[in-house]
Design a protein around this motif. Structure first.
Motif, PDB file in Angstrom:
ATOM      1  N   LYS A  29       0.837  -1.204   0.000  1.00  0.00           N
ATOM      2  CA  LYS A  29       0.000   0.000   0.000  1.00  0.00           C
ATOM      3  C   LYS A  29       0.876   1.259   0.000  1.00  0.00           C
ATOM      4  O   LYS A  29       0.648   2.170  -0.794  1.00  0.00           O
ATOM      5  N   LEU A  30       1.877   1.281   0.870  1.00  0.00           N
ATOM      6  CA  LEU A  30       2.779   2.441   0.926  1.00  0.00           C
ATOM      7  C   LEU A  30       3.498   2.628  -0.409  1.00  0.00           C
ATOM      8  O   LEU A  30       3.603   3.749  -0.924  1.00  0.00           O
ATOM      9  N   TYR A  31       3.989   1.533  -0.966  1.00  0.00           N
ATOM     10  CA  TYR A  31       4.682   1.615  -2.248  1.00  0.00           C
ATOM     11  C   TYR A  31       3.746   2.153  -3.331  1.00  0.00           C
ATOM     12  O   TYR A  31       4.109   3.059  -4.080  1.00  0.00           O
ATOM     13  N   SER A  32       2.544   1.603  -3.403  1.00  0.00           N
ATOM     14  CA  SER A  32       1.577   2.021  -4.426  1.00  0.00           C
ATOM     15  C   SER A  32       1.218   3.493  -4.293  1.00  0.00           C
ATOM     16  O   SER A  32       1.105   4.202  -5.291  1.00  0.00           O
ATOM     17  N   GLN A  33       1.051   3.956  -3.060  1.00  0.00           N
ATOM     18  CA  GLN A  33       0.641   5.337  -2.820  1.00  0.00           C
ATOM     19  C   GLN A  33       1.784   6.336  -2.959  1.00  0.00           C
ATOM     20  O   GLN A  33       1.553   7.486  -3.304  1.00  0.00           O
ATOM     21  N   ARG A  34       3.010   5.934  -2.669  1.00  0.00           N
ATOM     22  CA  ARG A  34       4.087   6.901  -2.515  1.00  0.00           C
ATOM     23  C   ARG A  34       5.239   6.724  -3.510  1.00  0.00           C
ATOM     24  O   ARG A  34       6.018   7.639  -3.711  1.00  0.00           O
ATOM     25  N   CYS A  35       5.375   5.560  -4.115  1.00  0.00           N
ATOM     26  CA  CYS A  35       6.568   5.267  -4.925  1.00  0.00           C
ATOM     27  C   CYS A  35       6.251   4.919  -6.383  1.00  0.00           C
ATOM     28  O   CYS A  35       7.043   5.198  -7.276  1.00  0.00           O
ATOM     29  N   ALA A  36       5.117   4.256  -6.599  1.00  0.00           N
ATOM     30  CA  ALA A  36       4.809   3.706  -7.923  1.00  0.00           C
ATOM     31  C   ALA A  36       4.635   4.777  -8.991  1.00  0.00           C
ATOM     32  O   ALA A  36       4.840   4.491 -10.176  1.00  0.00           O
ATOM     33  N   VAL A  37       4.301   5.996  -8.610  1.00  0.00           N
ATOM     34  CA  VAL A  37       4.111   7.057  -9.598  1.00  0.00           C
ATOM     35  C   VAL A  37       5.395   7.269 -10.410  1.00  0.00           C
ATOM     36  O   VAL A  37       5.335   7.633 -11.583  1.00  0.00           O
ATOM     37  N   CYS A  38       6.535   6.999  -9.833  1.00  0.00           N
ATOM     38  CA  CYS A  38       7.802   7.084 -10.560  1.00  0.00           C
ATOM     39  C   CYS A  38       8.386   5.704 -10.858  1.00  0.00           C
ATOM     40  O   CYS A  38       8.787   5.418 -11.977  1.00  0.00           O
ATOM     41  N   HIS A  39       8.429   4.852  -9.845  1.00  0.00           N
ATOM     42  CA  HIS A  39       9.080   3.550 -10.007  1.00  0.00           C
ATOM     43  C   HIS A  39       8.204   2.524 -10.717  1.00  0.00           C
ATOM     44  O   HIS A  39       8.724   1.508 -11.166  1.00  0.00           O
ATOM     45  N   GLY A  40       6.913   2.771 -10.831  1.00  0.00           N
ATOM     46  CA  GLY A  40       6.013   1.845 -11.506  1.00  0.00           C
ATOM     47  C   GLY A  40       5.616   0.689 -10.607  1.00  0.00           C
ATOM     48  O   GLY A  40       6.302   0.372  -9.642  1.00  0.00           O
ATOM     49  N   ALA A  41       4.510   0.051 -10.941  1.00  0.00           N
ATOM     50  CA  ALA A  41       4.012  -1.081 -10.152  1.00  0.00           C
ATOM     51  C   ALA A  41       5.015  -2.223 -10.129  1.00  0.00           C
ATOM     52  O   ALA A  41       5.072  -2.997  -9.178  1.00  0.00           O
ATOM     53  N   ASP A  42       5.843  -2.311 -11.159  1.00  0.00           N
ATOM     54  CA  ASP A  42       6.810  -3.406 -11.278  1.00  0.00           C
ATOM     55  C   ASP A  42       8.194  -3.059 -10.706  1.00  0.00           C
ATOM     56  O   ASP A  42       9.113  -3.864 -10.781  1.00  0.00           O
ATOM     57  N   ILE A  43       8.362  -1.848 -10.179  1.00  0.00           N
ATOM     58  CA  ILE A  43       9.613  -1.358  -9.584  1.00  0.00           C
ATOM     59  C   ILE A  43      10.723  -1.228 -10.641  1.00  0.00           C
ATOM     60  O   ILE A  43      11.886  -1.135 -10.351  1.00  0.00           O
ATOM     61  N   LYS A  44      10.342  -1.173 -11.895  1.00  0.00           N
ATOM     62  CA  LYS A  44      11.325  -1.117 -12.980  1.00  0.00           C
ATOM     63  C   LYS A  44      11.483   0.291 -13.558  1.00  0.00           C
ATOM     64  O   LYS A  44      12.016   0.450 -14.656  1.00  0.00           O
TER      65      LYS A  44
END
Length: 125
Positions: A29-44
Motif C-alpha cells: 500500500k505504501l509503495y503504491s501510494q508513494r513510490c509507484a508514480v515514478c518507479h512503476g508497479a513493477d519497480i522497474k
C-alpha cells in the motif's frame, strides 16, 4: 544532521529484521501510494513520471541494484529517509502537478516497505 544520521543507523538493523515482523500488505500500500508514480508497479522505473525526472527513475530490479541491496540492505530505508537526490522527488512531483500528502513514517512502515520492495526485486528477472 548528526541526529538524523544516528536515527538512520538505528533503523538499518530494522530493515534487515526478519520478514516475520513485516506486513507486506502495508508495504505494498505504501509503495503504491508513494513510490509507484515514478518507479512503476513493477519497480522497474516504469511509472508515469519515470521519464520526467533528471536523471530518469532507475529500474530497481537490475542486477546492479540487487547487488547494492545485498551489500547494503538499508538502501531502501535510507532512500526514504535521506532522499539522496535532494529536491529531485518533490520538484518532479510539483512540476507535474502530482500531490502526495506528507507521511509520518513509523519504523513499522519502513520495515513493511523494505520487505515488500525486497520481495518484488528478488522475484524479478
Amino acid at each position: 544532521m548528526k541526529t538524523l544520521l544516528l536515527a538512520l543507523l538505528a533503523l538499518v538493523p530494522l530493515a534487515q529484521a526478519s520478514t516475520a515482523f513485516a506486513d507486506n500488505a502495508n508495504g505494498q500500500k505504501l509503495y503504491s501510494q508513494r513510490c509507484a508514480v515514478c518507479h512503476g508497479a513493477d519497480i522497474k522505473g516504469t511509472g508515469p513520471l519515470a521519464g520526467k525526472s533528471n536523471p530518469p527513475t532507475p529500474d530497481l530490479t537490475t542486477s546492479a541494484f540487487k547487488q547494492r541491496l545485498n551489500e547494503y540492505p538499508g538502501v531502501i530505508v535510507s532512500s526514504v529517509i535521506l532522499r539522496p537526490n535532494g529536491n529531485l522527488i518533490p520538484r518532479t512531483l510539483r512540476e507535474n502537478g502530482v500531490k502526495i500528502p506528507p507521511h509520518a513514517w513509523s519504523v513499522q512502515d519502513l520495515r513493511d516497505l523494505h520487505s515488500y520492495m525486497s520481495g518484488v526485486i528478488a522475484r524479478s528477472r
